[in-house]
Design an enzyme around this catalytic site. Structure first.
Site, PDB file in Angstrom:
ATOM      1  N   ARG A 179      20.121 -15.421  35.187  1.00 38.52           N
ATOM      2  CA  ARG A 179      19.504 -16.676  34.763  1.00 38.52           C
ATOM      3  C   ARG A 179      19.472 -17.694  35.903  1.00 38.52           C
ATOM      4  O   ARG A 179      20.293 -17.660  36.818  1.00 38.52           O
ATOM      5  CB  ARG A 179      20.239 -17.261  33.558  1.00 38.52           C
ATOM      6  CG  ARG A 179      20.234 -16.321  32.364  1.00 38.52           C
ATOM      7  CD  ARG A 179      20.863 -16.910  31.129  1.00 38.52           C
ATOM      8  NE  ARG A 179      20.852 -15.945  30.034  1.00 38.52           N
ATOM      9  CZ  ARG A 179      19.845 -15.751  29.213  1.00 38.52           C
ATOM     10  NH1 ARG A 179      18.740 -16.467  29.354  1.00 38.52           N
ATOM     11  NH2 ARG A 179      19.925 -14.852  28.256  1.00 38.52           N
ATOM     12  N   LYS A 231      20.472  -9.789  32.781  1.00 47.39           N
ATOM     13  CA  LYS A 231      19.510 -10.874  32.993  1.00 47.39           C
ATOM     14  C   LYS A 231      20.154 -11.956  33.854  1.00 47.39           C
ATOM     15  O   LYS A 231      21.090 -12.617  33.417  1.00 47.39           O
ATOM     16  CB  LYS A 231      19.064 -11.455  31.644  1.00 47.39           C
ATOM     17  CG  LYS A 231      18.354 -10.444  30.756  1.00 47.39           C
ATOM     18  CD  LYS A 231      18.031 -11.022  29.398  1.00 47.39           C
ATOM     19  CE  LYS A 231      17.344 -10.004  28.515  1.00 47.39           C
ATOM     20  NZ  LYS A 231      17.078 -10.527  27.160  1.00 47.39           N
TER      21      LYS A 231
END
Length: 334
Positions: A207, A205
């Site tokens: 960010r 992920k």
């Protein structure tokens, strides 16, 4: 004169299993696997909402097991278990084991911001003060919670149950990939991969550098195109992580996507997210009760496996003072 200076007696071990009100069907199933009946007890509420508990027969000298999963309403359910533990302590039970299939506040195991509590430790202190001498639980969100107690914690895992089911569904390991939804679950995914003898992938992920907690992109690390993927996690709460992960895998060309988890709180719009996500089937266990209306939304796209055989085997091992870890060949250690 002539009397023995030492008196010896041979005592019988007795097991008593009590159930809280959160998930009685799981408790009944555990008792059936143990070949016993649940111990009789009265559990009620006073008009003020306070909790009353009383065992219907003597608990003096027994090995008592108090089964209560920490499902909704979680705070009342925890208090009910504390009251039960206290009653058995005062009834002179020899050993009291708190059986907690899903341990509440398990995600609050450390401070991430200033002035936050460590509620998982607080719960451990409450269970200890109430009279627990041992805890049996399943797939803690963080293994370090075991260190919150100053007595034995038997940490069970549902991976054997999940792996057996997935092996039946997907017989060819060459077309299967186990996928961790984030870097923190890679170890869990690795253990499932070893059981299924297949490949491993994980979701990275990325960010935002400008907005806290905002994820700009999910990247798939590993070969998933044209293959069946299993997203594995310890729990599916709001289903945001699983649904976003499934979408990322679908975008990378995954042929079929399964989601698997031990615990199914299914909070908020979880079932709607799962229904809308590109997930062929979601596989969970019954550590928590799932309301009928949520089961109906997912229908045959949801499979609920029973954790009762594993819990019953662990309780029998505790009662007989044999190894719990040997049931899992040591793979239950986080």
């Amino acid at each position: 004169m002539g009397e023995e200076a030492l008196r010896e007696t041979v005592t019988r071990k007795r097991m008593m299993v009590f159930s809280g009100t959160c998930h009685p069907s799981l408790s009944e199933e555990i008792a059936q696997h143990l070949g016993i009946h649940l111990s009789g007890a009265k559990i009620s509420r006073f008009s003020s909402g306070e909790i009353y508990f009383r065992a219907e027969e003597s608990a003096r000298g027994v090995d008592a097991f108090v089964i209560q999963t920490h499902g909704p309403p979680v705070n009342e359910v925890i208090m009910e278990q504390l009251v039960m533990l206290d009653a058995l302590k005062r009834a002179s039970a020899k050993r009291i084991t708190a059986v907690i299939p899903y341990y509440g506040y398990s995600r609050q195991d450390k401070k991430t911001l200033a002035r936050e509590p460590i509620s998982g430790k607080l719960l451990a202190d409450l269970l200890t003060a109430a009279g627990a001498n041992r805890v049996v639980t399943v797939d803690l969100h963080s293994g370090q919670i075991q260190g919150f107690f100053n007595f034995p914690v038997d940490h069970l895992t549902a991976l054997p149950v999940l792996a057996d089911h997935l092996r039946e569904k997907i017989s060819d390991p060459d077309e299967l990939v186990v996928c961790a939804p984030d870097a923190g679950r890679v170890k869990t995914a690795e253990r499932l991969r070893e059981r299924l003898h297949c490949d491993l992938a994980y979701l990275y992920k990325r960010r935002s550098r400008h907005e806290a907690h905002k994820i700009e992109q999910i990247e798939v690390v590993g070969k998933v195109k044209g293959r069946r993927c299993v997203l594995i996690d310890d729990m599916i709460d709001t289903a945001g992580t699983v649904s976003d992960g499934a979408t990322a895998l679908a975008n990378e060309g995954a042929a079929e996507i399964f989601a698997a988890a031990t615990h199914a709180p299914f909070s908020g719009k979880a079932v709607q997210r799962l229904a809308e996500a590109p997930i062929r089937q979601t596989v969970v266990t019954n550590t928590l009760p799932i309301p009928d209306e949520k089961l109906q939304v997912l229908g045959d796209r949801l499979t609920v496996l029973s954790i009762a055989p594993i819990l019953a085997a662990a309780l029998e091992a505790v009662f007989e003072d044999t190894s719990v870890s040997e049931l899992f060949h040591g793979e239950n250690q986080p």
